[in-house]
Design an enzyme around this catalytic site. Structure first.
Site, PDB file in Angstrom:
ATOM      1  N   HIS A 199       0.839  -1.205   0.000  1.00 11.00           N
ATOM      2  CA  HIS A 199       0.000   0.000   0.000  1.00 11.00           C
ATOM      3  C   HIS A 199       0.870   1.250   0.000  1.00 11.00           C
ATOM      4  O   HIS A 199       2.059   1.195   0.302  1.00 11.00           O
ATOM      5  CB  HIS A 199      -0.918   0.016   1.231  1.00 11.00           C
ATOM      6  CG  HIS A 199      -2.074  -0.923   1.120  1.00 11.00           C
ATOM      7  ND1 HIS A 199      -1.962  -2.266   1.403  1.00 11.00           N
ATOM      8  CD2 HIS A 199      -3.353  -0.716   0.727  1.00 11.00           C
ATOM      9  CE1 HIS A 199      -3.129  -2.850   1.195  1.00 11.00           C
ATOM     10  NE2 HIS A 199      -3.998  -1.937   0.774  1.00 11.00           N
TER      11      HIS A 199
ATOM     12  N   LYS B  66      -0.447   4.884   4.535  1.00 14.41           N
ATOM     13  CA  LYS B  66      -1.309   3.933   5.271  1.00 14.41           C
ATOM     14  C   LYS B  66      -0.797   3.762   6.701  1.00 14.41           C
ATOM     15  O   LYS B  66       0.387   3.621   6.942  1.00 14.41           O
ATOM     16  CB  LYS B  66      -1.356   2.583   4.540  1.00 14.41           C
ATOM     17  CG  LYS B  66      -2.357   1.639   5.178  1.00 14.41           C
ATOM     18  CD  LYS B  66      -2.712   0.496   4.259  1.00 14.41           C
ATOM     19  CE  LYS B  66      -3.618  -0.508   4.940  1.00 14.41           C
ATOM     20  NZ  LYS B  66      -4.913   0.058   5.315  1.00 14.41           N
TER      21      LYS B  66
HETATM   22  P1  NAD Z   1      -7.090   8.963   5.561  1.00 13.78           P
HETATM   23  O1  NAD Z   1      -6.021   9.020   6.618  1.00 13.78           O
HETATM   24  O2  NAD Z   1      -6.871   9.623   4.237  1.00 13.78           O
HETATM   25  O3  NAD Z   1      -8.467   9.545   6.137  1.00 13.78           O
HETATM   26  C1  NAD Z   1      -8.954   9.268   7.416  1.00 13.78           C
HETATM   27  C2  NAD Z   1      -9.827  10.457   7.836  1.00 13.78           C
HETATM   28  O4  NAD Z   1     -10.446  10.128   9.084  1.00 13.78           O
HETATM   29  C3  NAD Z   1      -9.014  11.755   8.057  1.00 13.78           C
HETATM   30  O5  NAD Z   1      -9.659  12.845   7.449  1.00 13.78           O
HETATM   31  C4  NAD Z   1      -8.984  11.880   9.577  1.00 13.78           C
HETATM   32  O6  NAD Z   1      -8.926  13.239  10.026  1.00 13.78           O
HETATM   33  C5  NAD Z   1     -10.323  11.246   9.943  1.00 13.78           C
HETATM   34  N1  NAD Z   1     -10.385  10.802  11.338  1.00 13.78           N
HETATM   35  C6  NAD Z   1      -9.394  10.371  12.147  1.00 13.78           C
HETATM   36  N2  NAD Z   1      -9.879  10.106  13.379  1.00 13.78           N
HETATM   37  C7  NAD Z   1     -11.213  10.370  13.337  1.00 13.78           C
HETATM   38  C8  NAD Z   1     -12.252  10.294  14.288  1.00 13.78           C
HETATM   39  N3  NAD Z   1     -12.018   9.897  15.548  1.00 13.78           N
HETATM   40  N4  NAD Z   1     -13.490  10.645  13.903  1.00 13.78           N
HETATM   41  C9  NAD Z   1     -13.756  11.051  12.636  1.00 13.78           C
HETATM   42  N5  NAD Z   1     -12.794  11.158  11.687  1.00 13.78           N
HETATM   43  C10 NAD Z   1     -11.533  10.816  12.042  1.00 13.78           C
HETATM   44  O7  NAD Z   1      -7.386   7.413   5.364  1.00 13.78           O
HETATM   45  P2  NAD Z   1      -8.162   6.696   4.168  1.00 13.78           P
HETATM   46  O8  NAD Z   1      -7.182   6.222   3.150  1.00 13.78           O
HETATM   47  O9  NAD Z   1      -9.329   7.519   3.735  1.00 13.78           O
HETATM   48  O10 NAD Z   1      -8.683   5.399   4.933  1.00 13.78           O
HETATM   49  C11 NAD Z   1      -9.555   5.494   6.065  1.00 13.78           C
HETATM   50  C12 NAD Z   1      -9.772   4.099   6.650  1.00 13.78           C
HETATM   51  O11 NAD Z   1     -10.432   3.278   5.690  1.00 13.78           O
HETATM   52  C13 NAD Z   1      -8.471   3.355   7.004  1.00 13.78           C
HETATM   53  O12 NAD Z   1      -8.715   2.569   8.153  1.00 13.78           O
HETATM   54  C14 NAD Z   1      -8.235   2.489   5.775  1.00 13.78           C
HETATM   55  O13 NAD Z   1      -7.443   1.361   6.044  1.00 13.78           O
HETATM   56  C15 NAD Z   1      -9.653   2.114   5.439  1.00 13.78           C
HETATM   57  N6  NAD Z   1      -9.873   1.713   4.040  1.00 13.78           N
HETATM   58  C16 NAD Z   1     -10.739   0.696   3.854  1.00 13.78           C
HETATM   59  C17 NAD Z   1     -11.072   0.300   2.567  1.00 13.78           C
HETATM   60  C18 NAD Z   1     -12.098  -0.776   2.398  1.00 13.78           C
HETATM   61  O14 NAD Z   1     -12.434  -1.156   1.243  1.00 13.78           O
HETATM   62  N7  NAD Z   1     -12.668  -1.299   3.481  1.00 13.78           N
HETATM   63  C19 NAD Z   1     -10.485   0.919   1.458  1.00 13.78           C
HETATM   64  C20 NAD Z   1      -9.596   1.961   1.676  1.00 13.78           C
HETATM   65  C21 NAD Z   1      -9.298   2.362   2.981  1.00 13.78           C
END
Ligand code: NAD
Length: 243
Positions: free
Chosen positions: A132, A136
């Site tokens: 990734h 991440k």
């Molecule tokens: P990112 O770091 O770009 O975004 C995360 C967002 O969440 C940020 O804006 C951050 O400020 C916010 N955040 C942090 N703590 C928070 C809280 N307590 N309350 C509300 N918002 C909060 O990450 P991303 O790439 O968008 O990924 C987010 C999550 O989704 C990760 O856990 C990632 O592994 C997961 N993900 C899952 C899939 C899937 O298909 N299931 C796909 C991609 C990413």
């Protein structure tokens, strides 16, 4: 009336991608929340919550969903095993789709991995490699964790069999070991390889994601589906009818 969504983690990579395409899928982002916001103050008028934020946010968000009887789609990864067990008990009180990966291709990879683990048997050494982007925050990925769970289930092994990376004088590889390796770098959206290696042949199942829109579309599809379900925890295999 389009499906009204409360999007948690809205400023993140996934949040922004979901907001960008919800309109094409008969859905509207009614409210957005991110770190520091109180989702309870934004839930009015929303049909469903979608969460792609941080593992530390899931507990409070689920408590809110249960208290307000709102269906929820959880894509956030990085929960510890004990943490996840507690959260699943809470999630079962509302209609909840919880998936470590919302892509159709990866969900097929899950099914193929189960079949390969069953057919190839314990003589084939199993290893999972994922890569990734450099931003991440958790490892191994939620998708790799699910692939490992499937292999452990098929081989009737526990999490003690997992071997996270190798270094030093490791000795010969025990047949019951299941290796897992997390690579990080650049802008890689997500790649997963499941290897089964025996003496004389090797099978590799590979999935490569090149656009996170696949996860976003899957999450919005899951949101449309979950609002019609009874309370319980479902995954993307349920949404796609792969079970
Ligand atoms: P990112 O770091 O770009 O975004 C995360 C967002 O969440 C940020 O804006 C951050 O400020 C916010 N955040 C942090 N703590 C928070 C809280 N307590 N309350 C509300 N918002 C909060 O990450 P991303 O790439 O968008 O990924 C987010 C999550 O989704 C990760 O856990 C990632 O592994 C997961 N993900 C899952 C899939 C899937 O298909 N299931 C796909 C991609 C990413």
């Amino acid at each position: 009336m389009p499906l009204q969504i409360l999007l948690n983690g809205a400023k993140g990579r996934m949040g922004r991608t979901i907001a960008g395409l919800a309109g094409e899928m008969d859905a509207a982002i009614r409210a957005t929340t991110d770190a520091g916001d109180d989702p309870a103050a934004h839930l009015a008028g929303c049909d469903v919550i979608i969460d792609f934020s941080s593992h530390s946010a899931t507990g409070r968000l689920l408590e809110l969903a249960v208290a307000k009887k709102k269906p929820i789609v959880i894509g956030t990864t990085g929960h510890g095993a004990a943490e996840k067990k507690k959260l699943l008990a809470l999630a079962a009180k509302v209609p909840c789709v919880w998936a470590g990966n919302f892509s159709v291709g990866v969900n097929l990879l899950f099914a193929l991995t189960r079949r390969a683990a069953a057919v190839l048997g314990a003589d084939y050494d199993a290893e999972v490699v994922e890569m990734h982007h450099r931003f991440k925050k958790d490892a191994p990925s939620g998708t790799a964790a699910r692939l490992l769970e499937i292999i452990l289930e098929e081989r009737k092994l526990t999490a003690d069999a997992l071997r996270h990376g190798r270094s030093g004088i490791t000795g010969e590889r025990p047949p019951t070991e299941v290796g897992v390796h997390a690579l990080r770098g650049g802008d890689v959206v997500g790649e997963h390889t499941v290897l089964f290696a025996a003496l004389g042949e090797r099978v590799e199942l590979i999935h490569k994601a090149s656009d996170r829109a696949i996860f976003a579309r899957g999450a919005v599809r899951a949101a449309h589906w979950v609002v019609k379900q009874k309370p319980g925890v479902y995954d993307m295999q349920d949404v796609l009818g792969l079970k």
